[in-house]
Design an enzyme around this catalytic site. Structure first.
Site, mmCIF file in Angstrom:
data_model
loop_
_atom_site.group_PDB
_atom_site.id
_atom_site.type_symbol
_atom_site.label_atom_id
_atom_site.label_comp_id
_atom_site.label_asym_id
_atom_site.label_seq_id
_atom_site.Cartn_x
_atom_site.Cartn_y
_atom_site.Cartn_z
ATOM 1 N N GLU A 141 0.841 -1.219 0.093
ATOM 2 C CA GLU A 141 0.000 0.163 0.108
ATOM 3 C C GLU A 141 0.838 1.385 0.027
ATOM 4 O O GLU A 141 1.361 1.411 0.930
ATOM 5 C CB GLU A 141 -0.912 0.105 1.141
ATOM 6 C CG GLU A 141 -1.682 1.290 1.406
ATOM 7 C CD GLU A 141 -2.590 1.522 2.695
ATOM 8 O OE1 GLU A 141 -3.324 1.919 2.510
ATOM 9 O OE2 GLU A 141 -1.959 0.927 3.540
ATOM 10 N N ASP A 176 -5.603 2.389 -1.666
ATOM 11 C CA ASP A 176 -6.201 3.204 -0.811
ATOM 12 C C ASP A 176 -6.667 4.530 -1.642
ATOM 13 O O ASP A 176 -5.810 5.188 -2.095
ATOM 14 C CB ASP A 176 -5.542 3.463 0.285
ATOM 15 C CG ASP A 176 -6.262 4.299 1.237
ATOM 16 O OD1 ASP A 176 -6.962 5.147 0.972
ATOM 17 O OD2 ASP A 176 -6.158 3.655 2.449
ATOM 18 N N GLN A 202 -9.399 0.583 -0.495
ATOM 19 C CA GLN A 202 -9.761 1.263 0.862
ATOM 20 C C GLN A 202 -10.336 2.565 0.374
ATOM 21 O O GLN A 202 -9.907 3.199 -0.613
ATOM 22 C CB GLN A 202 -8.602 1.425 1.880
ATOM 23 C CG GLN A 202 -8.406 -0.195 2.333
ATOM 24 C CD GLN A 202 -6.991 0.053 3.455
ATOM 25 O OE1 GLN A 202 -6.344 0.523 3.231
ATOM 26 N NE2 GLN A 202 -7.186 -0.814 4.442
ATOM 27 N N GLU A 238 -11.777 2.471 5.780
ATOM 28 C CA GLU A 238 -10.528 2.688 6.433
ATOM 29 C C GLU A 238 -10.741 4.489 6.818
ATOM 30 O O GLU A 238 -9.802 5.057 6.451
ATOM 31 C CB GLU A 238 -9.064 2.510 5.903
ATOM 32 C CG GLU A 238 -8.064 2.616 7.015
ATOM 33 C CD GLU A 238 -6.693 2.369 6.484
ATOM 34 O OE1 GLU A 238 -5.850 1.615 7.423
ATOM 35 O OE2 GLU A 238 -6.529 2.795 5.508
#
Length: 260
Positions: A141, A176, A202, A238
């Site tokens: 990530e 993300d 995310q 998240e």
């Protein structure tokens, strides 16, 4: 329709960690993720998942001393033994939860230094090969430098190139959307380009990192885009709720109960 996983490190913090599994299920989530389970007995985490019929979507490998500011050590040449030990620490939790993807954190290091790059490549390959035998993917990530200054992996292009270069079947990108928007922008085109290597997604609002229901991005469009792109993985929530978690779930109601 996207399959959402409640992030129990950030959501439902009104109750103790183990009780958040119950709260997530009661709110309509069928999957969960969290940062780290290691402060809790593996049996307790497994029991809460099974009791609520939840799927474990993701968690992170041990990051080192989190309270002291460590954010992993995969890019730290002197910490390779710690990296190997962390895989052994995570394995019982992975087995007990049935998780299929684990996030390997890079750590605080200078991506301009050759030794850090070499250490990261070595650690990534080692972790992916270790967990391949257990049917588990490793995800990488990129994290924006505003939230984590000095984080080694702060560029989606670098992560993409590494994944494509190593060609390990169980090495994927953790996309993300919050971090991508801050680092690069152009999220939709990033999703379209990188979808073949994405293993987890995310979401959070930008710039406040709250519920994905406003601010810079049109999340209903992006959720539909994930369907158009054929994304079948999980979307981790998240984000930091603005108030009580359940009071901010209006955005989630159309997706509640979608099976994992």
């Amino acid at each position: 329709m996207p399959r959402f996983a409640a992030n129990l490190s950030m959501m439902f913090t009104e109750v103790p960690f183990l009780d958040r599994f119950d709260a997530a299920a009661q709110a309509g989530f069928t999957a969960v993720e969290f940062l780290f389970p290691y402060e809790h007995p593996v049996e307790a985490v497994s029991e809460r998942l099974k009791r609520n019929g939840l799927t474990q979507a993701l968690f992170n490998l041990p990051p080192g001393d989190w309270n002291a500011g460590e954010k992993g050590f995969a890019a730290l040449p002197s910490r390779f033994n710690d990296l190997k030990a962390s895989l052994e620490t995570a394995l019982p939790y992975a087995r007990a939860t049935g998780v299929k993807r684990l996030h390997l954190m890079a750590g605080i290091a200078n991506r301009g230094e050759r030794l850090a790059i070499e250490a990261f490549y070595k650690s990534v390959a080692w972790a992916a090969e270790f967990f391949a035998a257990h049917g588990i993917d490793i995800v990488l990530e990129p994290i924006n430098p505003r939230n984590v200054p000095g984080y080694f992996l702060n560029d989606f292009g670098f992560a993409r190139d590494l994944i494509q270069e190593l060609r390990l079947p169980n090495l994927k990108l953790q996309f993300d959307i919050y971090h991508c928007q801050i680092i690069h922008g152009d999220v939709t085109m990033g999703l379209r380009e990188m979808m073949p290597i994405i293993g987890h997604i995310q979401v959070a609002s930008i710039p406040s990192r709250n519920e994905p229901d406003g601010e810079e991005l049109n999340y209903p469009f992006l959720f539909e885009e994930l369907d158009r792109l054929g994304y079948a993985g999980f979307v981790g929530c998240e984000y930091n709720p603005r108030g009580k978690t359940t009071d901010g779930l209006a955005w989630f109601k159309p997706y509640a109960g979608v099976k994992s």
